[in-house]
Design a protein around this motif. Structure first.
Motif, PDB file in Angstrom:
ATOM      1  N   GLN A   6       0.819  -1.216   0.000  1.00 40.61           N
ATOM      2  CA  GLN A   6       0.000   0.000   0.000  1.00 40.61           C
ATOM      3  C   GLN A   6       0.856   1.272   0.000  1.00 40.61           C
ATOM      4  O   GLN A   6       0.386   2.346  -0.340  1.00 40.61           O
ATOM      5  CB  GLN A   6      -0.951   0.028   1.213  1.00 40.61           C
ATOM      6  N   CYS A   7       2.112   1.152   0.374  1.00 45.69           N
ATOM      7  CA  CYS A   7       3.012   2.310   0.440  1.00 45.69           C
ATOM      8  C   CYS A   7       3.958   2.392  -0.757  1.00 45.69           C
ATOM      9  O   CYS A   7       4.931   3.141  -0.724  1.00 45.69           O
ATOM     10  CB  CYS A   7       3.828   2.256   1.734  1.00 45.69           C
ATOM     11  N   GLU A   8       3.663   1.641  -1.802  1.00 50.09           N
ATOM     12  CA  GLU A   8       4.573   1.565  -2.942  1.00 50.09           C
ATOM     13  C   GLU A   8       4.851   2.932  -3.568  1.00 50.09           C
ATOM     14  O   GLU A   8       5.994   3.265  -3.885  1.00 50.09           O
ATOM     15  CB  GLU A   8       4.009   0.615  -3.995  1.00 50.09           C
ATOM     16  N   GLU A   9       3.830   3.740  -3.736  1.00 53.81           N
ATOM     17  CA  GLU A   9       4.015   5.056  -4.352  1.00 53.81           C
ATOM     18  C   GLU A   9       4.885   5.955  -3.466  1.00 53.81           C
ATOM     19  O   GLU A   9       5.783   6.644  -3.953  1.00 53.81           O
ATOM     20  CB  GLU A   9       2.662   5.717  -4.614  1.00 53.81           C
ATOM     21  N   SER A  10       4.631   5.949  -2.176  1.00 54.41           N
ATOM     22  CA  SER A  10       5.446   6.742  -1.243  1.00 54.41           C
ATOM     23  C   SER A  10       6.887   6.251  -1.234  1.00 54.41           C
ATOM     24  O   SER A  10       7.830   7.046  -1.155  1.00 54.41           O
ATOM     25  CB  SER A  10       4.879   6.660   0.173  1.00 54.41           C
ATOM     26  N   LEU A  11       7.058   4.943  -1.315  1.00 57.10           N
ATOM     27  CA  LEU A  11       8.395   4.353  -1.313  1.00 57.10           C
ATOM     28  C   LEU A  11       9.193   4.783  -2.542  1.00 57.10           C
ATOM     29  O   LEU A  11      10.386   5.061  -2.449  1.00 57.10           O
ATOM     30  CB  LEU A  11       8.281   2.833  -1.255  1.00 57.10           C
ATOM     31  N   ARG A  12       8.525   4.885  -3.681  1.00 60.80           N
ATOM     32  CA  ARG A  12       9.192   5.379  -4.893  1.00 60.80           C
ATOM     33  C   ARG A  12       9.669   6.817  -4.687  1.00 60.80           C
ATOM     34  O   ARG A  12      10.759   7.195  -5.133  1.00 60.80           O
ATOM     35  CB  ARG A  12       8.255   5.322  -6.093  1.00 60.80           C
TER      36      ARG A  12
END
Length: 81
Positions: free
Chosen positions: A60-66
């Motif tokens: 769920q945090c993939e976009e923030s992680l990018r």
């Protein structure tokens, strides 16, 4: 007549050590986001230790992680490979 030649000392090239692999879990969270610059700048393992950072978080945090990964790249920390 032979002119004296100066012998050049061969400099030994220091072999760079393999980078240390560091995995930061929860890297997109507040603590991970705060601690990454400290790790990348050498405060954790020393100023001469190269790093291979692996950032890990939930799907769920993939976009923030990018975004966090882009910020680390933008900072161009010399130790991070």
């Amino acid at each position: 007549k032979n002119p004296k030649k100066k012998k050049k000392k061969k400099k030994k090239k220091k072999k760079m050590a393999e980078p240390v692999k560091v995995c930061v879990t929860g890297a997109a969270g507040q603590i991970g986001y705060s601690i990454l610059p400290m790790i990348a700048s050498g405060r954790m393992l020393g100023a001469n230790t190269r790093l291979e950072l692996n950032l890990l978080d939930i799907p769920q945090c993939e976009e923030s992680l990018r975004g966090v990964a882009m910020e680390i790249q933008d900072c161009a920390f010399p130790l991070v490979t």
